[in-house]
Design an enzyme around this catalytic site. Structure first.
Site: not given
Ligand code: ATP
Length: 587
Positions: A253, A258
């Protein structure tokens, strides 16, 4: 269509809190609206003018809105301001002030939905020198021709404060009721919306082409897809169990931003997690895609991460945020180089891959992405052994990652869903009771001592999705560097409000209110019940909300998230219950 008809329905909707009733009223309105005006109506009902991903921003500053009101009402500035403060919102103030206006309006034409829409679109799009005066003129002229009730809704819309509580899924339910014979037919509409998140377009499609039209809505280059999100669990064991004790794929992660990457020939566009166009932030990334993705047409997902150019190592998210600027981007590219780390592919050529299993998509990625220093596949390992996952997690953290995202190899790409097909595992889960959470800044208190003359603490809120409001959950004063204390007030300044902003629920009254806009990341020791904070009020115990114990700012302003992406009340309740279970297990 007359705008008065719309305003009357809005007034009706405002008085309704039950979702069924709201759906019924909205369905009626949709049925009454000429097909060509349906998109306009749908956007406006949600307080918007275009789908979010086009970035047309409403949100005229309080000061300007008040000036327009002075001009349209012919009343003094003092009278207008005091009425606003007394009534607490600009819409009600406009309605009240225009009631007493001499009836010049008798001779003016009635407003149409189209005129209101077109004018607001011009107001939103004007920028540059002279734009302030032009905006004022446009708005004052609209208010001049408006009835008091119409003025209420025009004013709320233009300031970005129309909160009828009409969530996306309510519009989908209403469209299903109006055009497909009932709410139970919402499924296909929801699918269409997740892959083509333009509610105006989706509603107009079903109205003119019925169920068949909706089936035809698919993934399209240039239209961002709502991202698939991850659930969270606190151990590798729990994750493997949850996925059915089979082989799963754990990926790093990465701690970046993203990107949803759309490629058509040599043209590359980038969308953020919130589906905003951010192509201009990363000209170097678009070049990398054009060069190293071997497909004429494709939609891919990658995490863009700042790297140390000499060693190739990943750098923290804060480094990347230096790239979020309008000017000096060339210099920023040189100072903060990035790498693209691909983790998904949703379209290749003309093939929609969202229905294919994860393993298939990953293979396609391997095939189409040329691995270079700056274009990589996210490191992954496949196993059914939780111990191996734990080890991989340690390796990921050593390498500057936040943890892992574990993926179910058989799962399709579920646009817009947060489900257990992707589960994140972070380091914090193990030492702290809660994960980091992303909260909306809704107020601030003046500081004392070393922080005199600045803000000392901030009032933070979670998003109550079901009710479309923001409920207070904590006051935070720790974790801010001197630089943060300088920078954050500047970023918040445009969102200052003299009154409690509509949609914010808080028993605490800060020195300054802010309209929900900025999202910051917070870590806390645990969640506790609170008689003061309004988040999840009454959900765990009557008269008590949930709040954070020892909240601390992590240093991340989540520029990549908007208030609608903040941690929700549902998530907080889920975390509270999981924490309770853990405590019970220890006792
Ligand atoms: P967080 O606050 O933990 O970043 P979030 O609410 O933005 O979470 P989540 O769905 O909870 O989104 O976590 C997925 C996020 O992690 C994705 O939006 C992406 O930006 C990031 N990410 C990093 N590495 C990966 C991966 N290998 N696969 C998917 N998402 C990833």
């Amino acid at each position: 269509m007359e705008y008065s008809e719309v305003a009357e329905k809005y007034a009706e909707l405002e008085g309704i809190s039950g979702r069924n009733e709201m759906t019924r009223v909205l369905a009626e309105l949709l049925e009454h609206t000429p097909k060509s005006e349906l998109p306009l109506l749908v956007y406006m009902t949600q307080g918007k003018l275009r789908p979010d991903y086009e970035g047309v921003e409403l949100g005229l500053a309080e000061k300007l809105a008040l000036r327009a009101l002075v001009s349209a009402s012919g009343l003094s500035q003092e009278k207008v301001y005091s009425t606003y403060v007394k009534l607490g919102d600009l819409g009600s103030a406009a309605e009240e002030l225009l009631k007493n206006k001499s009836q010049g309006t008798l001779f003016s034409e009635g407003l149409t939905l189209k005129r209101v829409y077109d004018t607001l679109l011009r107001v939103a799009r004007q920028s540059g020198s002279g734009s302030v005066d032009a905006k004022l003129r446009e708005l004052a002229s609209l208010l001049n021709d408006a009835t008091p009730l119409e003025a209420r809704f025009i004013m709320r819309t233009v300031t970005g404060e129309l909160r009828l509580g009409v969530a996306d899924y309510t519009v989908l339910d209403a469209a299903a009721t109006a055009f497909l014979g009932g709410k139970q037919a919402r499924g296909p509409l929801e699918r269409a919306y997740n892959v083509h998140p333009d509610l105006g377009f989706v509603v107009a499609s079903v109205a003119s082409k019925g169920a068949k039209g909706i089936e035809g809505v698919g993934v399209e280059v240039g239209v961002p897809i709502r991202p698939m999100l991850a659930e969270r669990l606190s151990s590798a064991d729990a994750i493997v169990k949850k996925m059915g004790d089979k082989r799963v794929t754990a990926e790093y992660k990465l701690d970046g931003e993203r990107l949803q990457i759309h490629k058509e020939g040599g043209k590359v566009s980038l969308f953020s997690r919130r589906l905003e166009v951010i192509t201009s932030h990363y000209p170097d990334a678009t070049e990398l895609v054009a060069k190293h993705v071997r497909a004429r047409r494709a939609i891919l997902e990658a995490e863009v991460v700042a790297i140390n150019e000499d060693t190739g190592e990943y750098l923290p998210f804060q480094e990347l945020m230096h790239r979020r600027r309008k000017y000096g981007i060339e210099q920023a590219i040189a100072d903060y180089p990035v790498a693209l780390n691909f983790f998904d592919i949703l379209l290749a050529g003309s093939a929609d891959l969202t229905g294919k299993p994860y393993t298939f998509r990953r293979k396609k990625l391997v095939e189409l992405v040329e691995a270079t220093e700056r274009t990589r596949l996210v490191p992954a390992t496949t196993t059914s052994d939780p111990k191996e996952i734990e080890q991989f997690m340690e390796e990921a953290i050593e390498n500057g990652c936040e943890g892992l995202v574990v993926k179910d190899p058989g799962s399709s790409y579920r646009a817009g869903a947060r489900e257990f097909a992707w589960i994140k595992l972070k380091r914090e889960y193990r030492s702290e009771l809660t994960d980091t959470i992303d909260l909306v800044v809704v107020g601030a208190f003046h500081g004392r001592g070393r922080r005199a003359g600045r803000y000392g603490t901030y009032l933070l809120a979670t998003r109550d999705e079901a009710r479309d409001v923001f409920t207070s959950v904590a006051k935070v004063g720790t974790g801010f560097s001197d630089q943060d204390l300088e920078k954050i007030p500047k970023l918040l300044k445009p969102y200052e409000s003299s009154v409690k902003p509509p949609g914010v629920e808080s028993n605490m009254v800060p020195d300054v209110w802010f309209r929900p806009h900025m999202v910051i990341e917070i870590i806390a020791a645990e969640l506790t019940l609170s008689p003061i904070h309004t988040a999840a009020m009454g959900r765990i115990r009557p008269g008590a909300g949930i709040s954070l114990r020892f909240p601390k700012f992590t240093g991340k302003v989540r520029g990549d998230k908007g208030p609608e992406d903040a941690t929700t009340v549902e998530e907080i309740v889920g975390m509270y219950n999981r924490q309770l279970k853990k405590v019970e297990a220890v006792q």
